[in-house]
Motif scaffolding. Structure first.
Motif, PDB file in Angstrom:
ATOM      1  N   ILE A  11       0.863  -1.249  -0.111  1.00  0.00           N
ATOM      2  CA  ILE A  11      -0.121  -0.184   0.136  1.00  0.00           C
ATOM      3  C   ILE A  11       0.686   1.077   0.091  1.00  0.00           C
ATOM      4  CG2 ILE A  11      -1.698   1.215   1.275  1.00  0.00           C
ATOM      5  CD1 ILE A  11      -2.787  -1.546   2.176  1.00  0.00           C
ATOM      6  N   CYS A  12       1.866   1.332   0.783  1.00  0.00           N
ATOM      7  CA  CYS A  12       2.732   2.248   0.890  1.00  0.00           C
ATOM      8  C   CYS A  12       3.250   2.621  -0.394  1.00  0.00           C
ATOM      9  CB  CYS A  12       3.912   2.312   1.895  1.00  0.00           C
ATOM     10  SG  CYS A  12       3.270   2.321   3.614  1.00  0.00           S
ATOM     11  N   ASP A  13       4.042   1.369  -1.232  1.00  0.00           N
ATOM     12  CA  ASP A  13       4.646   1.697  -2.390  1.00  0.00           C
ATOM     13  C   ASP A  13       3.818   2.219  -3.426  1.00  0.00           C
ATOM     14  OD1 ASP A  13       6.859   1.114  -4.237  1.00  0.00           O
ATOM     15  OD2 ASP A  13       5.949  -0.674  -4.602  1.00  0.00           O
ATOM     16  N   GLU A  14       2.648   1.870  -3.356  1.00  0.00           N
ATOM     17  CA  GLU A  14       1.505   2.162  -4.355  1.00  0.00           C
ATOM     18  C   GLU A  14       1.257   3.693  -4.284  1.00  0.00           C
ATOM     19  OE1 GLU A  14      -1.013   1.102  -7.508  1.00  0.00           O
ATOM     20  OE2 GLU A  14       0.461  -0.106  -6.599  1.00  0.00           O
ATOM     21  N   VAL A  15       1.121   3.912  -2.922  1.00  0.00           N
ATOM     22  CA  VAL A  15       0.711   5.515  -3.042  1.00  0.00           C
ATOM     23  C   VAL A  15       1.934   6.432  -3.276  1.00  0.00           C
ATOM     24  CG1 VAL A  15      -0.342   7.436  -1.380  1.00  0.00           C
ATOM     25  CG2 VAL A  15      -0.981   4.968  -1.406  1.00  0.00           C
TER      26      VAL A  15
ATOM     27  N   THR B  15      10.651   0.910  -8.183  1.00  0.00           N
ATOM     28  CA  THR B  15      11.042   0.904  -6.750  1.00  0.00           C
ATOM     29  C   THR B  15      12.260   0.382  -6.718  1.00  0.00           C
ATOM     30  OG1 THR B  15       8.616   0.588  -5.908  1.00  0.00           O
ATOM     31  CG2 THR B  15      10.340   0.482  -4.184  1.00  0.00           C
ATOM     32  N   VAL B  16      13.406   1.015  -6.127  1.00  0.00           N
ATOM     33  CA  VAL B  16      14.653   0.117  -5.862  1.00  0.00           C
ATOM     34  C   VAL B  16      14.990  -0.323  -4.432  1.00  0.00           C
ATOM     35  CG1 VAL B  16      15.898   1.418  -8.080  1.00  0.00           C
ATOM     36  CG2 VAL B  16      16.076   2.621  -5.826  1.00  0.00           C
ATOM     37  N   SER B  17      14.543   0.423  -3.379  1.00  0.00           N
ATOM     38  CA  SER B  17      14.505  -0.021  -2.196  1.00  0.00           C
ATOM     39  C   SER B  17      13.407   0.512  -1.604  1.00  0.00           C
ATOM     40  CB  SER B  17      16.063   0.656  -1.668  1.00  0.00           C
ATOM     41  OG  SER B  17      15.889   1.800  -1.357  1.00  0.00           O
ATOM     42  N   GLN B  18      13.016  -0.195  -0.325  1.00  0.00           N
ATOM     43  CA  GLN B  18      11.929   0.265   0.518  1.00  0.00           C
ATOM     44  C   GLN B  18      12.158  -0.264   1.881  1.00  0.00           C
ATOM     45  OE1 GLN B  18       7.958  -0.873  -0.973  1.00  0.00           O
ATOM     46  NE2 GLN B  18       7.065   0.172   0.773  1.00  0.00           N
ATOM     47  N   ARG B  19      11.988   0.633   2.724  1.00  0.00           N
ATOM     48  CA  ARG B  19      11.975   0.064   4.328  1.00  0.00           C
ATOM     49  C   ARG B  19      10.590   0.516   4.884  1.00  0.00           C
ATOM     50  NH1 ARG B  19      16.482   0.265   8.380  1.00  0.00           N
ATOM     51  NH2 ARG B  19      15.590   0.041  10.367  1.00  0.00           N
ATOM     52  N   THR B  20      10.192  -0.549   5.440  1.00  0.00           N
ATOM     53  CA  THR B  20       8.606  -0.250   6.198  1.00  0.00           C
ATOM     54  C   THR B  20       8.923  -0.578   7.650  1.00  0.00           C
ATOM     55  OG1 THR B  20       7.576  -0.773   4.328  1.00  0.00           O
ATOM     56  CG2 THR B  20       6.373  -0.786   6.122  1.00  0.00           C
TER      57      THR B  20
ATOM     58  N   ALA C 150      10.720   9.125  -1.308  1.00  0.00           N
ATOM     59  CA  ALA C 150       9.420   9.393  -1.024  1.00  0.00           C
ATOM     60  C   ALA C 150       9.283   8.496   0.360  1.00  0.00           C
ATOM     61  CB  ALA C 150       8.534   8.655  -1.934  1.00  0.00           C
ATOM     62  N   SER C 151       8.218   8.892   1.111  1.00  0.00           N
ATOM     63  CA  SER C 151       7.965   8.485   2.349  1.00  0.00           C
ATOM     64  C   SER C 151       6.459   8.371   2.471  1.00  0.00           C
ATOM     65  CB  SER C 151       8.567   9.231   3.489  1.00  0.00           C
ATOM     66  OG  SER C 151       7.920  10.548   3.530  1.00  0.00           O
ATOM     67  N   ALA C 152       5.943   7.489   3.342  1.00  0.00           N
ATOM     68  CA  ALA C 152       4.605   7.280   3.491  1.00  0.00           C
ATOM     69  C   ALA C 152       4.349   6.805   5.120  1.00  0.00           C
ATOM     70  CB  ALA C 152       3.859   6.037   2.665  1.00  0.00           C
ATOM     71  N   GLU C 153       3.130   7.397   5.298  1.00  0.00           N
ATOM     72  CA  GLU C 153       2.564   6.909   6.681  1.00  0.00           C
ATOM     73  C   GLU C 153       0.922   6.321   6.393  1.00  0.00           C
ATOM     74  OE1 GLU C 153       4.289  10.273   9.727  1.00  0.00           O
ATOM     75  OE2 GLU C 153       2.361  10.491   8.901  1.00  0.00           O
TER      76      GLU C 153
ATOM     77  N   SER D 125       6.766   4.087   6.003  1.00  0.00           N
ATOM     78  CA  SER D 125       7.697   3.548   4.902  1.00  0.00           C
ATOM     79  C   SER D 125       8.338   4.678   4.224  1.00  0.00           C
ATOM     80  CB  SER D 125       6.868   2.757   3.882  1.00  0.00           C
ATOM     81  OG  SER D 125       7.511   1.969   3.099  1.00  0.00           O
ATOM     82  N   SER D 126       9.639   4.214   3.697  1.00  0.00           N
ATOM     83  CA  SER D 126      10.450   5.250   2.975  1.00  0.00           C
ATOM     84  C   SER D 126      10.997   4.414   1.786  1.00  0.00           C
ATOM     85  CB  SER D 126      11.570   5.948   3.639  1.00  0.00           C
ATOM     86  OG  SER D 126      12.494   4.946   4.245  1.00  0.00           O
TER      87      SER D 126
END
Length: 174
Positions: A66-70, A85-90, A117-120, A132-133
């Motif tokens: 969900i975070c990646d999608e937004v 996306t090349v990296s993601q940390r949740t 990008a970041s998400a909450e 997530s970032s």
């Protein structure tokens, strides 16, 4: 929080796109829709038991999706460019519960590559449940044609949708 109408994503120009995150045509997907947010882009969601892990708890992997999608759609809408996306940390702060209302808010930071990008994910009370970032690498459709199942006509439709400033800026996404 002020509510706006849904944002039309560029992928919607392909009549039967099946994105797991945002396509209304994917019966097994999340079917997220997006709205402008003062800080970027948001999606409201409620997931049922078909998306659970432990009884009554949303599967953690879906939180990252969900975070990646937004975040990813914010990049496409704000920068008028698709990006992988090349990296993601949740970070999981508290479990998300099935059949509860949540919303995910994504923001962009910086102007260099990769795009950051970041998400909450917040509950109805505004409590942060997950963060997530991620880093994203923009791409040109022609450069990744061997990885995508898009016909020439679909590439043309997507390219036009991405470069049509009026269609994207009218969504209120900056």
């Amino acid at each position: 929080m002020e509510r706006h109408g849904p944002v039309q994503v560029p992928w919607s120009v392909i009549p039967d796109y099946h994105c797991f995150g945002c396509s209304p045509h994917n019966a097994s997907g999340l079917r997220l829709s997006f709205e402008p947010h003062a800080d970027g882009l948001q999606a409201r969601f409620r997931l049922g038991r078909s998306f659970e892990s432990y009884p009554g708890v949303v599967h953690g992997g879906l939180i990252g999706v969900i975070c990646d999608e937004v975040m990813g759609n914010l990049i496409v809408l704000a920068r008028h460019h698709p990006a992988f996306t090349v990296s993601q940390r949740t970070r999981f702060i508290t479990p998300l519960l099935v059949d509860h209302e949540y919303h995910c808010v994504a923001t962009l930071s910086g102007t260099k590559l990769p795009i950051l990008a970041s998400a909450e994910i917040l509950d109805d009370d505004g409590t942060v449940c997950a963060t997530s970032s991620a880093a994203y690498q923009p791409f040109e459709f022609d450069a990744v044609r061997h990885q995508l199942t898009l016909g020439d006509d679909e590439v043309a439709l997507l390219t036009h949708a991405l470069t049509t400033a009026n269609a994207l800026s009218s969504n209120g996404v900056q």
